[in-house]
Design a protein around this motif. Structure first.
Motif: not given
Lengths: 252, 252, 252, 252, 252, 252, 252, 252
Positions: D151-155, D169-171
């Motif tokens: 979870r990578i929220f509020d970006v 993390t995303i890559a």
């Protein structure tokens, strides 16, 4: 799935004429056969007498010619819609027995069938002179489908008495196809005056807030008259296809 | 206008039992006399067996009750559509012989007629469980109009085998009413699989880009299948009204 | 930010090899370096084997030629999409080794790579003959990206049995790209019949209420089938780009 | 259809333990037998580990409870989405082992499966705090489908450095699901910065010209980044369903 | 109205060099005298140094030439926007000192003023190469208005590092004009990264669901970044007019 | 990031008061350190005097209270917009020093700053009485941002003389924010009468064809007056944020 | 229905001059006659002096010529609107006494009637130079309808003083027709300044978010001024037809 | 500007009674006086007899009461539209002489004026029972404006004979206001049957594709009948305001 066929398969395995594995394989292939009935429907025009039709829009004259020649091979009546005059000038010489009707913009190959395939009469009613090409495409399609047709053109709501002059014809029709652009009010009026089912065809005739026929389309969808259904803008062909299907005489 | 009544009035004036002035007054007072042919149509339900219908939407329970009582006076079957459960709780006790069907949200007064007024069967096909209220309103309306109905619910395109399981029923129907929300693809699939005319009913089922049913409506209007016409969003009643009119047996 | 680099900078200031001011300046420039990884990504096609692509739409033949020559300099395979036949007649002679494929409207320079860069097969399914240019643009792009492709064209919902005839190919595909105009129902049907992920491509094929492809787009966004995502109208290229990215084999 | 079960049935008829009629009746009663290959797909959750899901929207608490109890009978993990707190207060006591997660508005029955059914990680990225319910519905669905989730929220794009802080993390993610309302720019930015495929989820967060999420939807469909596909507004569930299907490990 | 001129007229009547009737006639003939404060604004370009501009769109080459000749009579710098190359070929020879700039499609007459009429720098940032004509029209208009301009082109969100490479220039700008088509995300990104006010210009670059620039327009109106305002699609001229007005140095 | 703080940290490591590991940890823990230049912008309100703002829309009273208490901790002025009276009744008692202004629907904590942070005056002009809440939200936001504000309310185009009565105030303003619903004509009129830049705020005031403010929005985007830019419907806050940024005095 | 005629019919049956059956037949045919009054209205132009008009849009030059010749046979003044210069070059030589007016794009046959058929003056007010063709079509139509007309062109809201210069003319007009594109604000301003009824004509002048005139149309429909009604985009003809009808002197 | 006044000013400066500076100051203040005539127009209701009206929509009962009391102070007849029954229960007791009419949802204070302020009769025609509130608001407003009114309700196109029954009343009216929802066809029919000008009022009656009245609005804007202009959805008040202005007798 055909119960007889299933029974036969099961009897085979019961009687030892097939192994369980063979039977499973047979059953696995069945769903395919299930859809076979659909395949037959693609030949439904052979059974029902609807002619094959080519949508000329977006095809080159060469493509139209080639398809018409192919389809007409068996002697059937076929036709192409939405053929411009320029395209027709190339198509007609290339297809034996083809003729061009400029107002509905249709190239026909083969004779018009006798009008004995549908129950009753399909009335094609149109509002303004600019709606005539769509209405005439509809009327011609109905004739080529073997239906009897009455054309009642140029009877828009701005001159309602002209519509009423044809009231006996309309009241006697099996279905009424009503073609109108601009405000698209005519189907409501026809539906209100006559107790006949109406297939409404909005046209792209108009400008500004007609939004290319959307205004007429919305108007027809909101008709307060009972018994009105609607097809796509300028889709006179589709309206007739439905009407012809609805009035088609069932084979005994 | 009832020909018998007109004949009686004219015989009265012929026989001197009424003056010309009295006769003119009588004619003037007869409802809708001035546009006679239209008038007959307003009483068309008497001739054709279509029941009178009240659109409950936007009316108070008191208004619905009053209109139902009035319409049912002559013993005819009448009904009100789009009646909420809350409204029905007030309407049903106020109208003799009324009963409420919660799923189609309909209050019916009087018996369901025998299914002998229309040719063949109207199939009502719906996609998802959320489409059932609209589909059931359609099916019930068809039954109250004296048609035979087959319900084929919850056969959306996400599970096509369920639709195909009913293929014999659909292929045998006179007309197929197809009710679907979301992407509205079912009418195209039904129209493609079966050679039957389809009246498509988009529903407001969906969210986001369904735009309250507009997505399904547009999808149906653009159907690539032949023989599909469309009515307004959620208008199951209107679809059946057209289907009933199309299949109504003509009086000999 | 690379921790090693930060550590080195801090050790420098700690050891007196850099002043505080110099260090602050270095840190200030770091965010820039932070984004360096993005810069590398602009060369990602070098690493991953995606060919460079020129969108021909809105460029002059001279511009297309110049860019193709420039990009092809290193020997890479490159191509230009949405090149009209008229433009291609000027582009092809100006670019060594260029060839024009008229149906997908693509100019290719260089060889088609071996289909070994992606996992499995990308199936490209299209509804009508008018959808073929978009579908072929997709299929060709997939091949030029080093993917294996299966073309399953002209299997629209009006003839579902043709789709089912290809069921093994579709069920075996890694991803299915479904291209359809008009009512855009095909992705829902494919998603419902097969447990495979679908990238849906609406096309601008249609007229009237198709609104230039918006009807198909909305239909696909509202698909009731699981595993359907959508790209822009006519964007066969974008659908394949995503599919190729999804199936790209990771470097060890 | 379970091959073992079919084999058993066929062995029974082969061995004379069942008559052909009994066997036909058994086959007829098996759900969806007539379109076998499709039928298997309806049971695909058994094979693939996707849990059964109930869309709570538009169902009564009683309906939700009943369906959950039914689906959970075999011990499988099931859940209901879009359940309001008020509805959950009635559902949870009625369903054994049910628990309510208020932010994604989900009622879950049964354990969360081990995250070993999908390749790699699904990253769920969201723009603003108001987008969290949709993003959390997505993340939870992915976990319940047996995927590993980040979870990578509020970006959101108004503070891009926060996004970049998570770049590793995303890559490293297999697929990135990007959830955003208002201008919906985040998927383009994620697609531009990282060479990963993006499933974009527009949300209805916004007001005025956001048109209930249409602005974000259009923005995402027009993304200039490669590898972005889009699902319906607020359809976090659908995005994950596609991502889970794409990353599902194939059975050997 | 020029105070000196008014004073001279009044001194004439005061001194008896003109009669009251002559003076009234003079005042009447002065353009726009009746609403004096407004009149001054119509001549505001004389005070403020904004050049006169002709919108070439929808005018014939003859009309453009005639207006340019008329406006340039007093020696002022004037220009015409949206002039096609074909029209320019007729306009330029007909207007002394005219020159044509093909990318912004502008015909300029007279020298570019010194960049000393506005505070600071106007940065013009654009996303893709197809957005350059609109961006260049903006940049040129700013220069012809006497502003200093920085062009930062081709820095769309698909390659954010290119934008960040220019961060010092952008951060130092008085106002940033951001030009973008397709998803129109760039203004949000610029507004989020830099604490500078942004005037966003959507362009009609795109296809399908870009709806002729409406997608980009909606995206920009819903920007989650603070300090973003929007002008009409392709209206680079209008954005600069506002920026020039905002940065115009006040006369002491 | 605060340069002083960074310098102190670096001096500590230089002087041996902190190890490199401690310093790296410190830098890692500082919020947003990794994209330093962006980070500064997130604290821009400290430098520039813009107060922190909470969008009350879609948050519970508890959430609003908690955020306000948190933000106000350092003694800064903070406020929450779009707080209903019902929510305010719960928020105000929970937040020390909070007060509620019902017309702009704003809860303010802390003093209004002196109006010395912006150049000149921001004029807030509104059309009808129903537009006042949006206009007053704008005016209050400007005051809380440290700008001088002139309110000129209820001067719609149906009574233009009222607008002209304020002409000196408007002509002297640095920027004019014009708030209008319905036909949204006021920004064009203000832009035409006065040579001042206009930020136009459409409101959702209206009914029927106002489409929730879309009519006013489109009107403003098409303004024929020079120097008009537009923000989202009802976004008085956003208009002021841009105006405040544009007029903010630069630090020497 | 004509009472005299009904009386005569009844007297006939009363007197035995007609049988009841004959009378019933006669009455049955009456509804037809009912509509006769409408038929007369199609000749209303003969009674009222409105000239016959041909909408040139969508007709070939041959069709336009033929209709004009036909209509002009009786010596009446007739005209065709929306005739391109190219079409006019073919029409004018083919129709005796025809002349072409290029700005309103009208071909007129016969003399302009004396301006004595309407009460007072119709003022035609237009905003920009691009609106002149629509405004001039309106003004010419009014003159050909026998109305007195005042043209007040190029008085858009960006230069309101020009409008006010004509205030006496406008205030004295019976009706004001206001023609404007882009933001369509002028009708509101005219309606606000002058106590005269306004018929607003949106034009398709504009680009981008003007949506082909929809922005102006919406603006006018939402006018906050009293006494404004609206016609279709570019429909200057329709506005005048209504104005002429409203001001037509009644026959004594 | 008043020539007499200008002459006097100039004579003063000519005669030395004023200095040039004083005169320039005087001239500078003149434009203001120019607009004075507009100010008078805000009191136009005093001159013309139009009552003051309060739009109840969006105002609290307290606000409505206060405004009505204020406006009625001078003894004039005033009224408030769009007042719900709940609001009226609070307003009526608070305003002396106020009475509530629930169907048009209007609170009236003071007597209905004699119907002698307008020429002829305004006919208010409405389509369905659901359109009556809008139609009745129109009729009542006309009566309160001193016009004579004929109400012809419930004469929609589904029962055209009812409309025709009122043909003499309609044909004799000065203006016909036609109120209709759903497909909005009635204004075209009225405009086609009768040679009277029509102000069309679309209503929001309908569902689905009626789009809150947009379908009816578009239909009316595209009317093929001459002499139809349109106002906003549900704006019965605005239609009458225009009709009353058009028929207002001029003061001698």
């Amino acid at each position: 799935m055909d119960p007889q066929r299933l029974r036969a398969i099961l009897e085979d395995v019961q009687a030892g004429r097939a192994t369980v594995d063979q039977t499973m394989q047979q059953l696995r292939e069945l769903p395919f056969r299930e859809l076979d009935f659909a395949h037959v429907d693609t030949h439904r025009h052979l059974r029902t007498g609807f002619p094959e039709v080519v949508l000329g829009d977006g095809k080159t004259p060469e493509q139209i010619s080639a398809i018409l020649v192919e389809l007409a091979r068996g002697g059937a009546t076929v036709f192409a819609t939405r053929v411009t005059a320029a395209a027709a000038a190339l198509v007609v010489p290339a297809v034996p027995e083809a003729r061009y009707l400029p107002i509905p913009r249709v190239v026909v190959v083969g004779p018009t069938p006798a009008p004995d395939r549908g129950r009753g009469v399909i009335a094609v009613v149109s509002a303004g002179t600019s709606d005539v090409p769509v209405a005439e495409e509809a009327a011609l399609t109905a004739e080529l489908s073997g239906n009897r047709v009455e054309r009642i053109f140029d009877v828009g709501v701005a001159g309602l008495h002209r519509l009423i002059a044809h009231r006996e014809t309309i009241a006697a029709a099996e279905i009424v196809i009503v073609v109108a652009g601009m405000e698209g009010a005519l189907p409501s009026v026809v539906g209100g005056l006559f107790a006949r089912p109406v297939i409404a065809v909005p046209t792209s005739v108009g400008y500004g807030a007609s939004l290319g026929g959307i205004a007429a389309l919305l108007s027809m969808l909101n008709s307060c008259a009972a018994g009105v259904a609607v097809v796509n803008i300028d889709n006179g062909f589709g309206a007739v296809r439905m009407a012809a299907m609805l009035t088609r005489k069932r084979e005994p």
